[in-house]
Design an enzyme around this catalytic site. Structure first.
Site, PDB file in Angstrom:
ATOM      1  N   ARG A 281      24.659  62.637  11.206  1.00 52.17           N
ATOM      2  CA  ARG A 281      25.634  63.596  11.706  1.00 52.17           C
ATOM      3  C   ARG A 281      26.660  62.886  12.575  1.00 52.17           C
ATOM      4  O   ARG A 281      26.314  62.069  13.425  1.00 52.17           O
ATOM      5  CB  ARG A 281      24.945  64.702  12.504  1.00 52.17           C
ATOM      6  CG  ARG A 281      24.016  65.553  11.645  1.00 52.17           C
ATOM      7  CD  ARG A 281      23.382  66.689  12.389  1.00 52.17           C
ATOM      8  NE  ARG A 281      22.392  67.352  11.554  1.00 52.17           N
ATOM      9  CZ  ARG A 281      21.589  68.333  11.973  1.00 52.17           C
ATOM     10  NH1 ARG A 281      21.658  68.745  13.228  1.00 52.17           N
ATOM     11  NH2 ARG A 281      20.719  68.885  11.153  1.00 52.17           N
ATOM     12  N   ARG A 296      20.655  62.986  20.929  1.00 57.12           N
ATOM     13  CA  ARG A 296      21.762  63.313  20.023  1.00 57.12           C
ATOM     14  C   ARG A 296      22.282  62.023  19.399  1.00 57.12           C
ATOM     15  O   ARG A 296      23.071  61.300  19.992  1.00 57.12           O
ATOM     16  CB  ARG A 296      22.873  64.024  20.801  1.00 57.12           C
ATOM     17  CG  ARG A 296      23.834  64.815  19.928  1.00 57.12           C
ATOM     18  CD  ARG A 296      24.884  65.508  20.775  1.00 57.12           C
ATOM     19  NE  ARG A 296      24.297  66.465  21.676  1.00 57.12           N
ATOM     20  CZ  ARG A 296      24.015  67.735  21.369  1.00 57.12           C
ATOM     21  NH1 ARG A 296      24.290  68.181  20.157  1.00 57.12           N
ATOM     22  NH2 ARG A 296      23.493  68.551  22.258  1.00 57.12           N
ATOM     23  N   GLU A 368      15.802  71.868  22.470  1.00 55.06           N
ATOM     24  CA  GLU A 368      15.552  72.234  21.072  1.00 55.06           C
ATOM     25  C   GLU A 368      14.905  71.087  20.303  1.00 55.06           C
ATOM     26  O   GLU A 368      15.326  69.942  20.391  1.00 55.06           O
ATOM     27  CB  GLU A 368      16.870  72.598  20.389  1.00 55.06           C
ATOM     28  CG  GLU A 368      16.711  72.948  18.912  1.00 55.06           C
ATOM     29  CD  GLU A 368      18.015  72.890  18.142  1.00 55.06           C
ATOM     30  OE1 GLU A 368      17.952  72.733  16.902  1.00 55.06           O
ATOM     31  OE2 GLU A 368      19.093  72.982  18.766  1.00 55.06           O
ATOM     32  N   SER A 371      14.712  74.346  14.589  1.00 55.65           N
ATOM     33  CA  SER A 371      15.511  75.544  14.372  1.00 55.65           C
ATOM     34  C   SER A 371      15.144  76.091  13.005  1.00 55.65           C
ATOM     35  O   SER A 371      15.266  75.383  12.003  1.00 55.65           O
ATOM     36  CB  SER A 371      17.005  75.199  14.438  1.00 55.65           C
ATOM     37  OG  SER A 371      17.799  76.359  14.441  1.00 55.65           O
ATOM     38  N   ARG A 409      13.133  63.680  18.229  1.00 56.29           N
ATOM     39  CA  ARG A 409      12.940  64.484  19.442  1.00 56.29           C
ATOM     40  C   ARG A 409      11.456  64.658  19.754  1.00 56.29           C
ATOM     41  O   ARG A 409      11.078  64.808  20.918  1.00 56.29           O
ATOM     42  CB  ARG A 409      13.648  65.829  19.302  1.00 56.29           C
ATOM     43  CG  ARG A 409      15.153  65.677  19.269  1.00 56.29           C
ATOM     44  CD  ARG A 409      15.897  66.966  19.525  1.00 56.29           C
ATOM     45  NE  ARG A 409      17.339  66.733  19.521  1.00 56.29           N
ATOM     46  CZ  ARG A 409      18.257  67.636  19.884  1.00 56.29           C
ATOM     47  NH1 ARG A 409      17.858  68.844  20.270  1.00 56.29           N
ATOM     48  NH2 ARG A 409      19.539  67.347  19.846  1.00 56.29           N
TER      49      ARG A 409
END
Length: 444
Positions: A281, A296, A368, A371, A409
């Protein structure tokens, strides 16, 4: 993609759903595009019918010896043929205009989704586990990893720039162990079929799951090189760039697109698939956020869950999928909370989303880690993915996707929750079979 027929029949509901997302009404404009499309199609069809009828009338006139009428009809057919490209172009333009409008419209939230503007309006559903009490000040994961000499951001920056990391030795193995553990859990206990999909996909696949066109800036495109002869005897071959692919931002893209342009049998559903892949990403909208560490990154590993269901199964499947992701965190004994995303925080393609947020003692907050979303037939319409029901009628499938969970994560969470005062990290019991029985990671 929203169904134009549904918008026409439910214009107020459509605009109300947009309002809940903080967007302006759009039904009148979209329906105007659809009216223009219908008119263009009707005009072309009318011209075709008249051309066919006139052609038959020419034959009849010539057979009757009425040359004047035949010539007049031939002139009329010629006019229609001359106008034909214009009519076809008008039809193509009207269809493209409507398709572009529909492609830019987000999914309509379910009634059970709470209204809100951003993450501050998300609703907590439950908390699991009790955060550990430390008799020392807990560190953040990058402090732990660097202290162990096993997490190297500086070298990664030399290789690739910011938002990359090099993990080494037992830490690299711990990350691999997490992925293997998750895949084994989902395939053995939860009934998902493991898939090893391509990491490079074409435009159509990215459009199908709604990464394109709206989120183009968040993606990494790949330019392939091909050797082309220059035509000169003494010249070397030239490398000509051709942009053909996208690096996947999530395995949701290839997994969901496995059913594109197909009609399944109802007996095949639900389909449940999982994959462990690297994801890429650009994080175009994340400037200044989580610049340190692994939270991130441009490249990260994730175990993804995807389900393809009937409309009647999808909401129950959403609860089931989220529960499967929760089992990962429970097995690793990582405290977490489950939240329902509000209308202002949920994704473009989602009807409803649960986020799982894991406790990070180094940061002193929940972040988070998974999801899980139900998308209804939104993606299926973009992919032309259908099934044949018991009556033999083709219907669009419903699609769901969720992180089961983000491996990077999860590594962050293990480091922070299992850290010790001397800088070492205890290996969670669930992961020790994947670590050859290693119980602690310490600096050598």
């Amino acid at each position: 993609m929203c169904d134009i027929k549904w918008i026409r029949e439910n214009a107020e509901t459509f605009d109300r759903g947009r309002a809940r997302r903080g967007l302006d009404p759009l039904s009148a404009q979209v329906l105007a595009f659809d009216d223009a499309r219908r008119a263009a199609i009707a005009e072309l069809q009318k011209a075709q019918e008249r051309r066919n009828a006139a052609s038959k009338e020419i034959g009849a006139a010539m057979k009757a010896g009425d040359s004047a009428t035949a010539e007049a009809l031939k002139a009329e057919v010629a006019q229609i043929k001359e106008k034909w490209p214009q009519l076809e172009e008008a039809e193509r333009y009207a269809i493209a205009e409507l398709d572009a409008a529909l492609a830019s419209i987000p999914n309509t939230p379910l009634d059970s989704v709470p209204d809100g503007k951003d993450e501050n309006d998300n609703i907590e559903v439950l908390r699991w586990g009790t955060p550990r009490e430390f008799d020392f000040t807990p560190k953040e994961h990058f402090e732990i990893g660097e202290g162990l000499g096993l997490m190297d951001f500086e070298t990664a920056a030399k290789l690739s720039g910011a938002r990359f990391v090099v993990n080494k030795g037992p830490l690299a193995r711990l990350e691999r162990a997490l992925a293997q553990f998750m895949l084994d859990l989902h395939t053995t206990d939860h009934g998902y079929v493991e898939v090893a999909p391509p990491l490079l996909v074409r435009d159509d696949a990215m459009f199908g799951t709604a990464q394109l066109p709206k989120f183009r800036e968040d993606q990494f495109s790949v330019t392939a090189g091909r050797q082309v002869a220059t035509g000169q005897a003494d010249a070397t071959e030239a490398l000509v760039p051709t942009a053909d692919y996208w690096l996947i931002p999530t395995a949701e893209v290839p997994l969901t697109n496995l059913v594109r342009e197909s009609i399944l049998d109802e007996a095949q559903l639900p389909l449940r698939m999982t994959a462990g892949t690297y994801c890429f990403r650009a994080e175009a909208g994340a400037a200044g956020k989580d610049t340190r560490g692994m939270i991130r990154q441009h490249q990260f590993y994730k175990v993804e869950l995807v389900s393809i269901t009937t409309p009647e199964q999808s909401l129950a499947e959403h609860e089931r999928m989220t529960g499967c992701a929760e089992k990962v965190l429970q097995a690793l004994e990582l405290p977490y909370r489950k939240v329902t995303l509000c209308t202002g925080d949920m994704g473009f393609a989602s009807q409803k989303t649960y986020d799982l947020e894991v406790w990070l003692p180094g940061q002193g907050k929940y972040r988070e880690i998974s999801s899980c979303s139900v998308c209804g037939d939104f993606q299926a319409r973009r992919m032309s993915a259908r099934y044949r029901d018991a009556d033999g009628k083709p219907r669009h499938v419903h699609t769901l996707n969720g992180s089961g969970v983000a491996v990077g994560r999860a590594l962050v969470a293990v480091l922070e929750n299992y850290q010790e005062a001397d800088g070492s990290v205890t290996v969670p019991l669930a992961l020790r079979p994947y670590m050859s029985g290693l119980t602690h990671i310490a600096r050598r």
